[in-house]
Write an enzyme that holds these catalytic residues in place. Structure first.
Site, PDB file in Angstrom:
ATOM      1  N   HIS A 248       8.604   8.605  -9.810  1.00  0.00           N
ATOM      2  CA  HIS A 248       9.514   8.118 -11.122  1.00  0.00           C
ATOM      3  C   HIS A 248      10.216   8.923 -11.418  1.00  0.00           C
ATOM      4  O   HIS A 248      11.391   8.398 -12.342  1.00  0.00           O
ATOM      5  CB  HIS A 248       8.467   6.732 -11.708  1.00  0.00           C
ATOM      6  CG  HIS A 248       7.292   7.714 -12.201  1.00  0.00           C
ATOM      7  ND1 HIS A 248       5.996   7.996 -11.422  1.00  0.00           N
ATOM      8  CD2 HIS A 248       7.152   8.140 -13.643  1.00  0.00           C
ATOM      9  CE1 HIS A 248       5.024   8.572 -12.492  1.00  0.00           C
ATOM     10  NE2 HIS A 248       5.935   9.101 -13.592  1.00  0.00           N
TER      11      HIS A 248
ATOM     12  N   LEU B 186       2.825   5.532  -5.930  1.00  0.00           N
ATOM     13  CA  LEU B 186       2.006   6.425  -6.197  1.00  0.00           C
ATOM     14  C   LEU B 186       0.694   7.345  -5.293  1.00  0.00           C
ATOM     15  O   LEU B 186       0.263   6.229  -4.954  1.00  0.00           O
ATOM     16  CB  LEU B 186       1.486   6.322  -7.486  1.00  0.00           C
ATOM     17  CG  LEU B 186       2.676   6.473  -8.911  1.00  0.00           C
ATOM     18  CD1 LEU B 186       2.177   6.115  -9.892  1.00  0.00           C
ATOM     19  CD2 LEU B 186       3.175   7.141  -8.617  1.00  0.00           C
TER      20      LEU B 186
ATOM     21  N   ILE C 123      -1.144  11.032 -19.642  1.00  0.00           N
ATOM     22  CA  ILE C 123      -1.000   9.403 -20.102  1.00  0.00           C
ATOM     23  C   ILE C 123      -0.672   8.559 -19.007  1.00  0.00           C
ATOM     24  O   ILE C 123       0.007   9.564 -18.139  1.00  0.00           O
ATOM     25  CB  ILE C 123       0.745  10.293 -21.250  1.00  0.00           C
ATOM     26  CG1 ILE C 123       0.402  10.546 -22.752  1.00  0.00           C
ATOM     27  CG2 ILE C 123       1.934   8.066 -21.620  1.00  0.00           C
ATOM     28  CD1 ILE C 123      -0.326   9.480 -23.462  1.00  0.00           C
TER      29      ILE C 123
ATOM     30  N   HIS D 294       6.130   7.432 -21.169  1.00  0.00           N
ATOM     31  CA  HIS D 294       6.570   8.012 -20.221  1.00  0.00           C
ATOM     32  C   HIS D 294       8.143   6.505 -19.613  1.00  0.00           C
ATOM     33  O   HIS D 294       8.497   7.736 -18.267  1.00  0.00           O
ATOM     34  CB  HIS D 294       5.483   6.474 -19.736  1.00  0.00           C
ATOM     35  CG  HIS D 294       5.873   6.585 -18.018  1.00  0.00           C
ATOM     36  ND1 HIS D 294       4.915   7.032 -17.160  1.00  0.00           N
ATOM     37  CD2 HIS D 294       5.956   5.560 -17.249  1.00  0.00           C
ATOM     38  CE1 HIS D 294       5.154   6.522 -15.571  1.00  0.00           C
ATOM     39  NE2 HIS D 294       5.524   5.531 -16.267  1.00  0.00           N
TER      40      HIS D 294
ATOM     41  N   ARG E 259      -5.689  -0.189  25.890  1.00  0.00           N
ATOM     42  CA  ARG E 259      -6.248   1.387  24.934  1.00  0.00           C
ATOM     43  C   ARG E 259      -6.210   2.385  26.110  1.00  0.00           C
ATOM     44  O   ARG E 259      -6.337   3.537  26.042  1.00  0.00           O
ATOM     45  CB  ARG E 259      -7.119   0.793  24.016  1.00  0.00           C
ATOM     46  CG  ARG E 259      -8.854   0.152  24.658  1.00  0.00           C
ATOM     47  CD  ARG E 259      -9.927   0.063  23.473  1.00  0.00           C
ATOM     48  NE  ARG E 259     -11.295  -0.356  24.600  1.00  0.00           N
ATOM     49  CZ  ARG E 259     -12.690   0.118  23.885  1.00  0.00           C
ATOM     50  NH1 ARG E 259     -12.627   0.851  23.061  1.00  0.00           N
ATOM     51  NH2 ARG E 259     -13.434  -0.564  24.519  1.00  0.00           N
TER      52      ARG E 259
ATOM     53  N   PHE F 289      -8.313  -2.973  10.390  1.00  0.00           N
ATOM     54  CA  PHE F 289      -6.899  -2.201   9.613  1.00  0.00           C
ATOM     55  C   PHE F 289      -6.314  -1.792   9.139  1.00  0.00           C
ATOM     56  O   PHE F 289      -5.380  -0.945   8.229  1.00  0.00           O
ATOM     57  CB  PHE F 289      -8.131  -0.851   9.892  1.00  0.00           C
ATOM     58  CG  PHE F 289      -9.983  -1.122  10.173  1.00  0.00           C
ATOM     59  CD1 PHE F 289     -10.078  -2.396   9.180  1.00  0.00           C
ATOM     60  CD2 PHE F 289     -10.454  -1.004  11.167  1.00  0.00           C
ATOM     61  CE1 PHE F 289     -11.778  -2.961   8.846  1.00  0.00           C
ATOM     62  CE2 PHE F 289     -11.923  -1.042  11.150  1.00  0.00           C
ATOM     63  CZ  PHE F 289     -12.422  -2.177  10.163  1.00  0.00           C
TER      64      PHE F 289
ATOM     65  N   HIS G 145      -8.191  -2.932  19.675  1.00  0.00           N
ATOM     66  CA  HIS G 145      -8.625  -4.275  19.752  1.00  0.00           C
ATOM     67  C   HIS G 145      -8.393  -4.966  18.445  1.00  0.00           C
ATOM     68  O   HIS G 145      -8.312  -5.771  17.618  1.00  0.00           O
ATOM     69  CB  HIS G 145     -10.118  -3.670  18.438  1.00  0.00           C
ATOM     70  CG  HIS G 145     -10.875  -3.053  19.098  1.00  0.00           C
ATOM     71  ND1 HIS G 145     -10.694  -1.977  19.619  1.00  0.00           N
ATOM     72  CD2 HIS G 145     -12.355  -3.290  19.680  1.00  0.00           C
ATOM     73  CE1 HIS G 145     -12.216  -0.958  20.481  1.00  0.00           C
ATOM     74  NE2 HIS G 145     -13.382  -1.745  20.617  1.00  0.00           N
TER      75      HIS G 145
ATOM     76  N   ASP H  69     -17.948  -8.016  16.969  1.00  0.00           N
ATOM     77  CA  ASP H  69     -17.911  -7.195  15.442  1.00  0.00           C
ATOM     78  C   ASP H  69     -17.365  -8.639  14.657  1.00  0.00           C
ATOM     79  O   ASP H  69     -17.774  -8.420  13.543  1.00  0.00           O
ATOM     80  CB  ASP H  69     -16.945  -6.231  15.725  1.00  0.00           C
ATOM     81  CG  ASP H  69     -18.005  -5.188  15.780  1.00  0.00           C
ATOM     82  OD1 ASP H  69     -18.847  -4.669  15.899  1.00  0.00           O
ATOM     83  OD2 ASP H  69     -16.887  -3.870  16.204  1.00  0.00           O
TER      84      ASP H  69
ATOM     85  N   HIS I 118     -13.419  -8.222  11.895  1.00  0.00           N
ATOM     86  CA  HIS I 118     -12.534  -7.275  12.391  1.00  0.00           C
ATOM     87  C   HIS I 118     -11.940  -7.524  13.333  1.00  0.00           C
ATOM     88  O   HIS I 118     -11.398  -6.832  14.221  1.00  0.00           O
ATOM     89  CB  HIS I 118     -13.687  -6.421  13.839  1.00  0.00           C
ATOM     90  CG  HIS I 118     -14.488  -5.291  12.801  1.00  0.00           C
ATOM     91  ND1 HIS I 118     -15.138  -5.668  11.370  1.00  0.00           N
ATOM     92  CD2 HIS I 118     -15.148  -3.665  12.461  1.00  0.00           C
ATOM     93  CE1 HIS I 118     -15.505  -4.262  11.157  1.00  0.00           C
ATOM     94  NE2 HIS I 118     -15.888  -3.435  11.629  1.00  0.00           N
TER      95      HIS I 118
ATOM     96  N   ARG J   7      -9.481  -4.315  23.492  1.00  0.00           N
ATOM     97  CA  ARG J   7     -10.530  -3.928  23.779  1.00  0.00           C
ATOM     98  C   ARG J   7     -10.475  -4.432  25.284  1.00  0.00           C
ATOM     99  O   ARG J   7     -11.496  -3.631  26.018  1.00  0.00           O
ATOM    100  CB  ARG J   7     -11.117  -4.614  23.024  1.00  0.00           C
ATOM    101  CG  ARG J   7     -12.852  -3.874  23.726  1.00  0.00           C
ATOM    102  CD  ARG J   7     -13.895  -4.538  22.361  1.00  0.00           C
ATOM    103  NE  ARG J   7     -14.920  -4.083  22.840  1.00  0.00           N
ATOM    104  CZ  ARG J   7     -16.413  -4.931  23.208  1.00  0.00           C
ATOM    105  NH1 ARG J   7     -16.163  -6.122  23.457  1.00  0.00           N
ATOM    106  NH2 ARG J   7     -17.446  -3.955  23.121  1.00  0.00           N
TER     107      ARG J   7
END
Length: 674
Positions: free
Chosen positions: A75, A126, A194, A265, A360, A440, A464, A472, A476, A523
């Site tokens: 910023h 950020l 700040i 800021h 995979r 994920f 997977h 799982d 998952h 998988r």
């Protein structure tokens, strides 16, 4: 703060730093938008860094062995733009400063790496910049080991604020940097207490100095307005065997009426207060006016590195022609000429041997071929190496004792991994890929989005990839994640059906120069469906006819991706046995198919037959274009896939439970045929 004392003690330094503050106030006032406080507070730190420590040549901002300067607190972009203009970066002119935040300007609200050379990375969200920086530092270490200190030997400097350090990804980054002992990484913390809502202590009481020290960093605390202290700290940092955090105690919006407040800021545009601040600085000049002697002093800083750059070019020329070519090729993101032949040979072998592998595993087999001939690849996994199959025996583990290692154990840090991968790509000379479970993607998503925005070819290996992962369970099992990645601009999502398509997907991902790739891999084991070898990369077309109707007129088109192409082929056999001519279209990459000309798309998806899409995910993942558009009709279109979350059970049972089967596909096709 006693500004008079600061001015009197270091008059030359003061005028150079004040030029940054004045330009910041003027640009933000003209735009009536922006963030003034951080550039005003960190001007002293930035001035010392650029004048006495940063190795760069303003006239050649992409010189490979330059030090990298990353403004994590994006910023405060006017700090970076002021520095680039003052040092005579050829792209950041005074006109660009005047057009801050305006349409078409290179001086966007937050720094964007693709708008101008000299902007190393895109920051604003950020925590991203400091996490990118870890990747920059890793890239430097690996390349120094590969090419030697005479060719690669530089630092990565980062300015980060309280917001960067509060974001969780920062801990992922600093924890890894400490473990890897990235001694050429220096973080300058703008310690001004700040945030937008008020003082830091309304939300946080973390002792940042002890936090970094606990993570394995060298830590120095200084007055961020004392040029001698700043200089000494940077000198000390360069002698450390650890990464260094310099805690710079500063005053946000120094010298302004809003100093040391949350108002400091943001955009300080009140003309009376702006003029009062300039008067306090002793800056008796008009808007955007920098006295010639001050500008000349900054230009001298910008040209200081020219001799060092020229000396580097001489040293680089002393490398063997092979090493020079390899270095230049890698920095240009050009694949070696051997890649295409190696991929073709693997495809031929697979078509003949017809293994039944999870994709995979197929990916691992491709990497065994790729990594020895692409010495710029750097792989890794977020603590799932044995599941993601991202490690090949030739890579070696990247550690302080093995800087030639090209495999990184990222730990359970998906977000930090993705952000650092972006940093490696941005540094240049590295093709990063990293793996985790596809579910994920949620944890890696902010950095994956920025890879697309920044136009860099990071490769995200997501294994997977469906309910096929089995026991799982739904925590998952990704169902919406294909849709999320496909909805992201400038991203190619590959879901290969077998080893041949996996090899083709990798070939494409490793030749892209301005787009990231997501590899969606299974998988569960899948049969080899491409049993007839073709030298052409069919995946490059996005979709193609895998098997066409043989039982009379074509009445059905089954469109499938990944593990569900096998189901489509089984359904085709059943439909054809009933005399219903059926085409199977494998669609490993929707984005690439969308880029094909209409004539090709029309050949693959002609009007007339009913269409059934098959994918163990949500229909929202881009399917309606191929089912309802492109000459399709709602009355003649259906989808076999997920409508909610999965469950915990063996994969075969899950496919039955959720109706993602050949029998269900046949029934849907017959229903649509009436």
């Amino acid at each position: 703060m006693d500004l008079t004392a600061l001015r009197t003690a270091n008059p030359d330094h003061w005028t150079k730093a004040t030029a940054i503050r004045a330009l910041t106030l003027d640009a933000i006032a003209a735009a009536n938008s922006g963030h003034s406080g951080m550039p005003m507070g960190m001007a002293d730190v930035a001035t010392v860094l650029f004048e006495k420590h940063l190795k760069f040549d303003a006239a050649n901002p992409t010189w490979p062995d330059r030090d990298r300067f990353i403004l994590s607190a994006g910023h405060g972009s006017m700090l970076l733009y002021s520095l680039l203009y003052l040092t005579s970066n050829p792209e950041i002119t005074l006109e660009e400063i005047k057009n801050f935040r305006q349409m078409g300007a290179k001086t966007a609200g937050h720094p964007e790496n693709f708008l101008a050379k000299g902007i190393e990375t895109t920051t604003g969200p950020l925590g991203q910049g400091i996490s990118n920086a870890v990747g920059f530092a890793i890239a430097e270490e690996i390349q120094r080991a590969q090419y030697g200190k005479k060719v690669v030997d530089h630092y990565t400097y980062v300015i980060a604020g309280d917001g960067c350090l509060m974001e969780g990804v920062s801990q992922e980054a600093i924890g890894l940097a400490g473990r890897l002992e990235l001694s050429k990484l220096v973080v300058l913390w703008d310690n001004n207490n700040i945030t937008i809502d008020g003082t830091v202590d309304i939300a946080d009481r973390t002792d940042q100095v002890r936090r970094f020290a606990a993570s394995g960093w060298h830590v120095i605390e200084i007055d961020g307005h004392d040029p001698a202290a700043i200089d000494a700290a940077l000198t000390q940092a360069k002698g450390s065997k650890k990464p260094t955090m310099i805690a710079c105690k500063t005053h946000i919006a120094l010298g302004h009426a809003a100093q040391d407040t949350s108002k400091g800021h943001g955009a300080l545009t009140d003309q009376g207060q702006l003029l009062a601040a300039k008067e306090a600085y002793g800056w008796a000049h008009g808007p955007f006016e920098v006295p010639s002697d001050v500008k000349s002093a900054w230009e001298a800083i910008g040209s200081r590195g020219a001799a060092e750059r020229a000396a580097w070019e001489t040293r680089f020329a002393e490398l063997s022609e092979r090493k020079q070519a390899e270095f230049t090729r890698a920095y240009a993101f050009e694949a070696p000429k051997k890649l295409a032949g190696a991929i073709r040979a693997l495809k031929k072998q697979v078509s003949e041997e017809q293994p039944k592998w999870a994709t995979r595993k197929s990916s691992e087999e491709v990497l065994k071929v790729v990594n020895p001939i692409m010495t710029e690849t750097v792989g890794g996994s977020a603590d799932l190496t044995g599941s993601n199959n991202t490690k090949t025996a030739d890579l070696g583990i990247f550690l302080p004792e093995n800087r030639k290692g090209r495999y990184i154990h990222w730990g359970i840090r998906e977000h930090g991994m993705a952000a650092a991968m972006n940093g490696m790509a941005l540094h240049g000379g590295i093709r990063p890929y990293g793996g985790t479970f596809m579910c994920f993607t949620d944890y890696a998503r902010p950095a994956m989005r920025l890879a697309a925005l920044m136009k860099i070819p990071s490769v995200f290996v997501m294994t997977h990839d469906s309910i096929g992962l089995g026991e799982d369970g739904p925590t998952h099992q990704p169902v919406e994640h294909l849709a999320i990645s496909r909805a992201t601009p400038n991203t190619y999502v590959f879901r290969p059906a077998d080893t041949v398509e996996t090899a083709e997907a990798w070939e494409l991902a490793l030749t892209f120069q301005q787009s990231p790739s997501v590899l969606s891999l299974t998988r569960q084991n899948l049969p080899t469906l491409r049993t007839e070898h073709k030298t052409k990369n069919l995946t490059a077309q996005g979709a193609y006819v895998l098997a066409d109707a043989s039982a009379g007129k074509r009445q059905v088109i089954l469109i499938a991706t990944g593990s569900e192409v096998e189901i489509a082929m089984q359904a085709r056999a059943a439909l054809e046995a009933d005399g219903i001519g059926t085409r199977v279209v494998s669609m490993p990459c929707m984005e690439l198919f969308a880029e094909q000309d209409e004539a090709y798309r029309k050949r693959v998806l002609p009007a007339g037959p009913v269409r059934v899409g098959i994918e163990a995910a949500m229909r929202a993942g881009g399917w309606d274009r191929w089912l309802l558009g492109e000459r399709g009709r709602e009355a003649k279109a259906g989808f076999i896939g997920m409508t909610g979350f999965g469950a915990s059970a063996p994969a075969e049972e899950l496919y039955e439970k959720f109706g993602i089967t050949a029998a269900a596909t046949v029934a849907k096709a017959k229903e649509l045929l009436g």
